[in-house]
Design a protein around this motif. Sequence first.
Motif, PDB file in Angstrom:
ATOM      1  N   GLY A   1       0.781  -1.232   0.000  1.00 35.59           N
ATOM      2  CA  GLY A   1       0.000   0.000   0.000  1.00 35.59           C
ATOM      3  C   GLY A   1       0.806   1.272   0.000  1.00 35.59           C
ATOM      4  O   GLY A   1       0.239   2.362   0.011  1.00 35.59           O
ATOM      5  N   GLU A   2       2.137   1.180  -0.036  1.00 31.48           N
ATOM      6  CA  GLU A   2       2.956   2.387  -0.070  1.00 31.48           C
ATOM      7  C   GLU A   2       3.008   2.977  -1.476  1.00 31.48           C
ATOM      8  O   GLU A   2       3.109   2.244  -2.464  1.00 31.48           O
ATOM      9  N   ILE A   3       2.954   4.303  -1.540  1.00 31.07           N
ATOM     10  CA  ILE A   3       3.148   5.043  -2.774  1.00 31.07           C
ATOM     11  C   ILE A   3       4.287   6.014  -2.521  1.00 31.07           C
ATOM     12  O   ILE A   3       4.242   6.779  -1.550  1.00 31.07           O
ATOM     13  N   ILE A   4       5.312   5.962  -3.363  1.00 33.75           N
ATOM     14  CA  ILE A   4       6.499   6.797  -3.158  1.00 33.75           C
ATOM     15  C   ILE A   4       6.762   7.594  -4.415  1.00 33.75           C
ATOM     16  O   ILE A   4       6.689   7.056  -5.529  1.00 33.75           O
ATOM     17  N   CYS A   5       7.072   8.866  -4.246  1.00 31.32           N
ATOM     18  CA  CYS A   5       7.455   9.732  -5.351  1.00 31.32           C
ATOM     19  C   CYS A   5       8.881  10.210  -5.108  1.00 31.32           C
ATOM     20  O   CYS A   5       9.195  10.701  -4.019  1.00 31.32           O
ATOM     21  N   PHE A   6       9.748  10.055  -6.112  1.00 29.92           N
ATOM     22  CA  PHE A   6      11.130  10.479  -5.955  1.00 29.92           C
ATOM     23  C   PHE A   6      11.692  10.897  -7.311  1.00 29.92           C
ATOM     24  O   PHE A   6      11.151  10.538  -8.368  1.00 29.92           O
TER      25      PHE A   6
ATOM     26  N   LEU B   1      -5.113  -5.372   4.765  1.00 33.75           N
ATOM     27  CA  LEU B   1      -4.034  -5.090   3.830  1.00 33.75           C
ATOM     28  C   LEU B   1      -4.593  -4.359   2.619  1.00 33.75           C
ATOM     29  O   LEU B   1      -5.529  -4.824   1.975  1.00 33.75           O
ATOM     30  N   VAL B   2      -4.041  -3.208   2.333  1.00 36.70           N
ATOM     31  CA  VAL B   2      -4.442  -2.431   1.164  1.00 36.70           C
ATOM     32  C   VAL B   2      -3.257  -2.379   0.213  1.00 36.70           C
ATOM     33  O   VAL B   2      -2.199  -1.850   0.561  1.00 36.70           O
TER      34      VAL B   2
ATOM     35  N   LEU C   1       3.270   8.043   0.990  1.00 35.82           N
ATOM     36  CA  LEU C   1       2.082   7.807   1.820  1.00 35.82           C
ATOM     37  C   LEU C   1       1.721   6.332   1.760  1.00 35.82           C
ATOM     38  O   LEU C   1       2.115   5.620   0.846  1.00 35.82           O
ATOM     39  N   ARG C   2       0.972   5.908   2.760  1.00 38.75           N
ATOM     40  CA  ARG C   2       0.536   4.515   2.843  1.00 38.75           C
ATOM     41  C   ARG C   2      -0.992   4.497   2.839  1.00 38.75           C
ATOM     42  O   ARG C   2      -1.644   5.174   3.646  1.00 38.75           O
ATOM     43  N   LEU C   3      -1.559   3.711   1.939  1.00 38.55           N
ATOM     44  CA  LEU C   3      -3.012   3.702   1.764  1.00 38.55           C
ATOM     45  C   LEU C   3      -3.736   3.202   3.004  1.00 38.55           C
ATOM     46  O   LEU C   3      -4.861   3.617   3.275  1.00 38.55           O
TER      47      LEU C   3
END
Length: 366
Positions: free
Chosen positions: A141-146, A168-169, A155-157
């Motif tokens: 569920g983690e979304i990472i921008c780099f 669990l998402v 962020l984590r959903l």
Amino acid sequence: MLLSLSTDIVWTTLSEHQFNTVAYGKVFGNKGDVVILAGEDGVVRVYEKPTTTKKEITLKPVRSLETKCGPALHVLLRDLTRLSPCDMLVGDARGSVVLFCDGQILDRRGTFSGKSSRITALSAQETSLGKVNIILGRDDGEIICFNTFTQLWKLRLSDVSKQSRDALVSVTCLLPVSVVTSWSNGKAEDYVLVADSQSCLHVLQDGEILSSIQLPSTAHCMCAGSFLLHEDTNPNKKMLTQIALGCIDGSIWICVDFCLSNASPYTEIGHPVTQLRCVPTKHNYTHNSPVGNGENNVVDILVCGGHFSSLKLLQHGKILHTVPLPSWPVTLCGLHDYKGDKLLSNDDRMILVGCQDSTLHLVSIT
């Protein structure tokens, strides 16, 4: 108005190695385009672009790149470092991202939260300032921008889910896209659309969730285009961006203004949909022609793949053409996916299709 379509298998080949994804374009210092296959063994193999007129071919290897990670699931070709014409980013099944520059590993990022989690989506977004940011989603569920060396936001959903925090998402797919909405005065704004395993579609901007849409089924693929006719035929008004969502129950929905456009789906395929690609029509790029009037009453073609041994070409919610395949398509790559120009060319209508039986096919749509 429905288009008259025909398709042709330009060439087909059998890979000696099992692959999960395919990419096409220029990479590193190569002058010509290449075909790239990323495999279960973590090796990324680069091949010459086939030029033969034979239907059955053997790909000629150029080089192999060792990621020294887990099975490679995603390959992204973009100029990230400004050090070579085009870099390569590889995401794997253990949460690692490897950046290759000029054929060498420049950077490797391990699991962002300290534990292994499969990367389920990897894409790039070019900002209005010309910077390229990488967006990835994982099955925790983690979304990472780099960007090349810096993490910009994460962020984590599960932290924003309306359901139990213990559930669990997972991120099932994501799409960085410039969207024209009814309130944007004809200007496109940058967003990241993220679908999750709880059948939600999240609208993100600058790392913040602006809204969440409950979908009838879990979306596993997305693409942007023009798939439905607009009632407004004013030639001076810019068309609203439409997002096609391919779902695990076999339905395809169209999202406009971050809402489902109808109470019923665009179409029902009957099997899980895992791949979508938009093939644009020239009518939609005629600047002085109104949409929805006369011969210009044409929308884009939607190419669909999934748990069935074929590609389906859709328009106006109807299947125009079916391309038989030897097994399920596991990866699609449009030859225009990594091109920088916006002009229509023959590459717009060429799609590489990788199948579950390790065969690779170049499909031409005319």
